[in-house]
Design an enzyme around this catalytic site. Structure first.
Site, PDB file in Angstrom:
ATOM      1  N   ASP A  30       0.852  -1.199   0.000  1.00 24.51           N
ATOM      2  CA  ASP A  30       0.000   0.000   0.000  1.00 24.51           C
ATOM      3  C   ASP A  30       0.890   1.252   0.000  1.00 24.51           C
ATOM      4  O   ASP A  30       1.825   1.335   0.803  1.00 24.51           O
ATOM      5  CB  ASP A  30      -0.920  -0.038   1.236  1.00 24.51           C
ATOM      6  CG  ASP A  30      -2.052   0.973   1.166  1.00 24.51           C
ATOM      7  OD1 ASP A  30      -1.778   2.178   0.983  1.00 24.51           O
ATOM      8  OD2 ASP A  30      -3.212   0.568   1.323  1.00 24.51           O
ATOM      9  N   HIS A  99     -10.347  -5.960  -1.446  1.00 26.38           N
ATOM     10  CA  HIS A  99      -8.954  -6.155  -1.027  1.00 26.38           C
ATOM     11  C   HIS A  99      -8.880  -6.254   0.491  1.00 26.38           C
ATOM     12  O   HIS A  99      -9.699  -5.670   1.193  1.00 26.38           O
ATOM     13  CB  HIS A  99      -8.068  -4.995  -1.515  1.00 26.38           C
ATOM     14  CG  HIS A  99      -8.585  -3.642  -1.130  1.00 26.38           C
ATOM     15  ND1 HIS A  99      -9.597  -3.013  -1.827  1.00 26.38           N
ATOM     16  CD2 HIS A  99      -8.261  -2.808  -0.106  1.00 26.38           C
ATOM     17  CE1 HIS A  99      -9.867  -1.851  -1.257  1.00 26.38           C
ATOM     18  NE2 HIS A  99      -9.079  -1.701  -0.208  1.00 26.38           N
TER      19      HIS A  99
HETATM   20  P1  AMP Z   1      -9.805   1.130   1.056  1.00 25.65           P
HETATM   21  O1  AMP Z   1     -10.020   2.397   1.815  1.00 25.65           O
HETATM   22  O2  AMP Z   1     -10.051  -0.108   1.875  1.00 25.65           O
HETATM   23  O3  AMP Z   1     -10.542   1.118  -0.260  1.00 25.65           O
HETATM   24  O4  AMP Z   1      -8.247   1.093   0.751  1.00 25.65           O
HETATM   25  C1  AMP Z   1      -7.670   1.505  -0.436  1.00 25.65           C
HETATM   26  C2  AMP Z   1      -6.169   1.493  -0.223  1.00 25.65           C
HETATM   27  O5  AMP Z   1      -5.532   1.502  -1.484  1.00 25.65           O
HETATM   28  C3  AMP Z   1      -5.635   2.706   0.554  1.00 25.65           C
HETATM   29  O6  AMP Z   1      -4.987   2.250   1.744  1.00 25.65           O
HETATM   30  C4  AMP Z   1      -4.660   3.355  -0.426  1.00 25.65           C
HETATM   31  O7  AMP Z   1      -3.511   3.867   0.202  1.00 25.65           O
HETATM   32  C5  AMP Z   1      -4.327   2.198  -1.374  1.00 25.65           C
HETATM   33  N1  AMP Z   1      -3.953   2.606  -2.707  1.00 25.65           N
HETATM   34  C6  AMP Z   1      -4.651   3.392  -3.547  1.00 25.65           C
HETATM   35  N2  AMP Z   1      -3.999   3.522  -4.724  1.00 25.65           N
HETATM   36  C7  AMP Z   1      -2.864   2.776  -4.625  1.00 25.65           C
HETATM   37  C8  AMP Z   1      -1.760   2.503  -5.514  1.00 25.65           C
HETATM   38  N3  AMP Z   1      -1.711   3.031  -6.736  1.00 25.65           N
HETATM   39  N4  AMP Z   1      -0.772   1.704  -5.068  1.00 25.65           N
HETATM   40  C9  AMP Z   1      -0.809   1.179  -3.829  1.00 25.65           C
HETATM   41  N5  AMP Z   1      -1.826   1.377  -2.954  1.00 25.65           N
HETATM   42  C10 AMP Z   1      -2.835   2.191  -3.336  1.00 25.65           C
END
Ligand code: AMP
Ligand code: ZN
Length: 138
Positions: A30, A99
């Site tokens: 992440d 996820h």
């Molecule tokens: P959620 O709030 O459960 O939908 O979590 C989404 C997660 O995706 C967050 O913790 C973000 O930091 C992570 N995230 C979003 N875009 C990316 C990316 N391009 N690469 C890695 N992590 C990401």
């Protein structure tokens, strides 16, 4: 899903710090880790499902094995670990490709995931809640 950022990462169309991939599952770090020591990893099915309740039984079984595999590494990376999975915006889901967040924990890391404020049931209420959930299982 055309506009899904995680589908694009899985297809290699945008970069990510990948840690594991097999036929049905994928895991990468992440970019905004919950702890300053990092290691916060996202594990997901390659197929686009929005919610945990959408995942096929087969993909859920494969996913749970990958979650266990990554957990073994993260338990060595940190001193403990939390697993979080958000469904729908009300629960903090911002990317609509299902996820699991695997978050390694360190002494005094300032992460307060497990410290939600607690509430109390009134007399007899907990049994009614259990009954309601049991009926929803049908
Ligand atoms: P959620 O709030 O459960 O939908 O979590 C989404 C997660 O995706 C967050 O913790 C973000 O930091 C992570 N995230 C979003 N875009 C990316 C990316 N391009 N690469 C890695 N992590 C990401
Ligand atoms: Zn997707």
């Amino acid at each position: 899903m055309e506009d899904c950022i995680f589908c694009k990462i899985i297809k290699g169309e945008i970069p990510a710090a990948k840690v594991y991939e097999d036929r049905d599952t994928f895991a990468f770090v992440d970019i905004r880790p919950a702890s300053p020591k990092g290691g916060h990893t996202l594990v997901m099915p390659k197929k686009h499902y929005e919610l945990i309740t959408d995942i096929s039984d087969k993909d859920m079984k494969e996913l749970s094995l990958t979650i266990k595999k990554i957990s073994k590494a993260l338990m060595k990376y940190g001193k403990g670990m939390n697993i979080i999975q958000n469904n729908k915006k009300i629960a903090g889901q911002y990317v609509n490709h299902v996820h699991f967040h695997l978050i390694p924990r360190f002494p005094n890391d300032g992460v307060d995931i497990e410290k939600w404020s607690v509430n109390k049931y009134k007399e007899g209420e907990i049994e009614k809640v259990a009954e309601k959930i049991k009926n929803l299982l049908k």
